[in-house]
Enzyme design. Structure first.
Site, PDB file in Angstrom:
ATOM      1  N   LYS A 206      15.271  76.745  -9.289  1.00  9.14           N
ATOM      2  CA  LYS A 206      15.627  76.948 -10.689  1.00  9.14           C
ATOM      3  C   LYS A 206      14.353  77.195 -11.484  1.00  9.14           C
ATOM      4  O   LYS A 206      13.478  76.328 -11.559  1.00  9.14           O
ATOM      5  CB  LYS A 206      16.356  75.723 -11.226  1.00  9.14           C
ATOM      6  CG  LYS A 206      16.723  75.853 -12.694  1.00  9.14           C
ATOM      7  CD  LYS A 206      17.635  74.745 -13.145  1.00  9.14           C
ATOM      8  CE  LYS A 206      17.946  74.862 -14.625  1.00  9.14           C
ATOM      9  NZ  LYS A 206      18.835  73.781 -15.070  1.00  9.14           N
ATOM     10  N   LYS A 263      18.478  80.464  -9.397  1.00 10.40           N
ATOM     11  CA  LYS A 263      18.877  80.591 -10.796  1.00 10.40           C
ATOM     12  C   LYS A 263      17.665  80.884 -11.655  1.00 10.40           C
ATOM     13  O   LYS A 263      16.678  80.168 -11.494  1.00 10.40           O
ATOM     14  CB  LYS A 263      19.534  79.280 -11.215  1.00 10.40           C
ATOM     15  CG  LYS A 263      19.818  79.152 -12.689  1.00 10.40           C
ATOM     16  CD  LYS A 263      20.346  77.783 -12.979  1.00 10.40           C
ATOM     17  CE  LYS A 263      20.611  77.687 -14.478  1.00 10.40           C
ATOM     18  NZ  LYS A 263      20.939  76.346 -14.879  1.00 10.40           N
TER      19      LYS A 263
HETATM   20  C1  PBG Z   1      20.623  72.070 -17.482  1.00  9.98           C
HETATM   21  C2  PBG Z   1      21.281  73.352 -17.160  1.00  9.98           C
HETATM   22  C3  PBG Z   1      20.902  74.561 -17.722  1.00  9.98           C
HETATM   23  C4  PBG Z   1      21.776  75.518 -17.229  1.00  9.98           C
HETATM   24  C5  PBG Z   1      22.665  74.884 -16.366  1.00  9.98           C
HETATM   25  N1  PBG Z   1      22.329  73.515 -16.327  1.00  9.98           N
HETATM   26  C6  PBG Z   1      19.877  74.927 -18.714  1.00  9.98           C
HETATM   27  C7  PBG Z   1      18.588  74.259 -18.780  1.00  9.98           C
HETATM   28  O1  PBG Z   1      17.956  74.004 -17.756  1.00  9.98           O
HETATM   29  O2  PBG Z   1      18.175  73.988 -19.901  1.00  9.98           O
HETATM   30  C8  PBG Z   1      21.688  76.957 -17.620  1.00  9.98           C
HETATM   31  C9  PBG Z   1      22.872  77.769 -17.424  1.00  9.98           C
HETATM   32  C10 PBG Z   1      22.899  79.028 -18.203  1.00  9.98           C
HETATM   33  O3  PBG Z   1      21.936  79.423 -18.898  1.00  9.98           O
HETATM   34  O4  PBG Z   1      23.934  79.681 -18.116  1.00  9.98           O
HETATM   35  N2  PBG Z   1      20.588  71.081 -16.565  1.00  9.98           N
END
Ligand code: PBG
Length: 338
Positions: A206, A263
Site C-alpha cells: 500500500k 494499492k
Molecule cells: C485506510 C484506508 C484508506 C483506503 C482504504 N483504507 C486510505 C488511507 O490510507 O488513508 C483508501 C481507499 C480509497 O482511496 O479508495 N486504512
C-alpha cells in the site's frame, strides 16, 4: 502524395488478420473482467437517513444499514460476490485512541451482521485499521511524543479488532494499516480465538498515495485531523520504491496472508505484475477513490468516455496480473455485463 492502391507488400505475417471482424476480435481476447472478479467497497453511516452522495465520488453513497443491505442484495444478484465495508463515524465519537472501535455494538459490526443475515453467501470483508475511529485520522495509536504511529501497540489493537470482526461473521479481514508484523499477529489471534476459517486479505503493498483523497473525505479521516494533507509516510510505502514493495508482499505471504493486495492499482501496474510473478497467492488490486474520481471528473468535462475509460482501466489491472479488483465501478460494470 497518396500511396498508389496497387502498392503491395509481400507479408507472411499480418497481425491485422486477427482483428478484422468483431467475432475474430472476441475470439482473440486474452483478458476478461467478470462480475465475480470485482469487490465493491461500500460506506456505512449510522441512522436511517437517505443515502448521502460523496461529492468527489459520483454515484457512491454513505449508506444506512437498511440501504446497505439493499445494495448488497442487488450486487449479489448482479454476480458480484464480495463487498468491503468502511464506516463513516460522527466526528464527536472519535478520539486519539479510537476507543469507539472497542464497542461490540459498533456500526461496522452491526453492518456485518445485517449483511450476513440478509445475504449469507456474499463474501464480506472489513478493513482492519483505526483511521475511521481516530481524531488524528491515523491508522493506529500514536507514540508518547505524538509524532508517529506506535507500531506494536497498534498491532495489538488491530489483532483484537480482527477477532471482533470475525466474531461478527466476516469472511476476510483486510488490514490496511501497513504496520510491521500485523498479518502474523492477526493470524495468531484469529486462530487462538477459533476463527481458523476467517481469511486475511492483506493490503500488502500500500503506497503513500495522493489518490486516497476522496476516500478520506468519504470517511472523514482527513477532516478529523483538520487537514487535507494527512501524511502516512512513516507506514505507507514510498511510491518510488519497487524493491521495498516486493519485500512487503513477501513478508505478508510468509506471515499467512491468504490474498495479497496492491494499492492503488492504475499507477502501479508494474508492481501488480511483479507480485504476480513472485507469488502464487491470489492477488487483489484496489482501484482507489482517486482513480475513480479522475475518470468521473474527466467524463463530466466531456473529455473522456466514462464507460470506455472505466472498462479499459479495469482490463489493464487484470491484464497486469490481478485476480480480484476492489473498485467503486463494481456495480456499474456488473450491470453492463449482465
Ligand atoms: C485506510 C484506508 C484508506 C483506503 C482504504 N483504507 C486510505 C488511507 O490510507 O488513508 C483508501 C481507499 C480509497 O482511496 O479508495 N486504512
Amino acid at each position: 502524395m497518396s500511396t498508389p492502391a496497387t502498392f503491395k507488400l509481400d507479408l507472411p505475417v499480418r497481425p491485422r488478420r486477427l482483428r478484422r471482424t468483431a467475432a475474430r476480435r472476441e475470439l482473440m481476447r486474452e483478458t476478461q473482467v467478470r462480475p465475480a472478479d470485482l469487490i465493491a467497497p461500500l460506506f456505512v453511516v449510522e441512522g436511517v437517513a437517505a443515502p448521502q452522495e460523496i461529492a468527489s465520488m459520483p454515484g457512491q453513497f454513505r449508506l444506512s444499514l437498511p440501504d446497505l443491505v439493499k445494495e448488497c442484495r442487488e450486487l449479489w444478484s448482479l454476480g458480484v460476490r464480495a463487498v468491503t465495508l468502511f464506516p463513516k463515524l460522527d466526528p464527536a465519537i472519535k478520539d486519539a485512541e479510537g476507543t469507539e472501535e472497542l464497542n461490540e455494538e459498533g456500526l461496522i459490526l452491526r453492518a456485518v451482521r445485517a449483511v450476513k443475515m440478509a445475504v449469507p453467501e456474499l463474501v464480506v470483508i472489513t478493513d482492519v485499521a483505526l483511521d475511521p475511529y481516530t481524531s488524528h485520522g491515523h491508522d493506529g495509536v500514536l507514540n508518547l511524543a505524538g509524532d508517529d504511529v506506535n507500531n506494536d501497540a497498534t498491532v495489538g489493537r488491530l489483532a483484537a479488532m480482527a477477532v471482533r470482526q470475525a466474531r461478527a461473521g466476516v469472511d476476510f479481514v483486510a488490514p490496511s494499516d501497513m504496520m510491521d508484523g500485523r498479518v502474523g499477529a492477526i493470524r495468531a489471534a484469529l486462530d487462538a480465538a477459533g476463527f481458523v476459517e476467517t481469511g486475511i486479505l492483506a493490503y500488502s503493498v500500500k503506497f503513500n498515495s495522493a489518490y486516497y483523497g476522496p476516500f478520506r473525505e468519504a470517511v472523514g479521516s482527513a477532516q478529523a485531523a483538520g487537514t487535507k494533507l494527512l501524511s502516512k509516510a512513516t507506514y505507507q510505502l514510498d511510491p518510488a520504491n519497487r524493491r521495498a514493495a516486493l519485500a512487503e508482499a513477501e513478508l505478508d505471504e510468509a506471515e499467512g496472508a491468504d490474498i495479497l493486495m496492491v494499492k492503488p492499482a492504475g499507477a502501479y501496474l508494474d508492481i501488480i505484475r511483479d507480485v504476480r510473478e513472485r507469488s502464487d497467492r491470489p492477488l487483489a488490486a484496489y482501484q482507489v477513490s482517486g482513480e475513480y474520481a479522475q475518470i468521473h471528473a474527466a467524463a463530466r468535462l466531456g473529455w473522456l468516455d466514462l464507460e470506455r475509460a472505466r472498462d479499459e482501466s479495469l482490463l489493464a489491472i487484470k491484464r497486469a496480473g490481478a485476480d480480484l479488483i476492489l473498485t467503486y465501478f463494481a456495480k456499474d460494470v456488473a450491470r453492463a455485463l449482465a
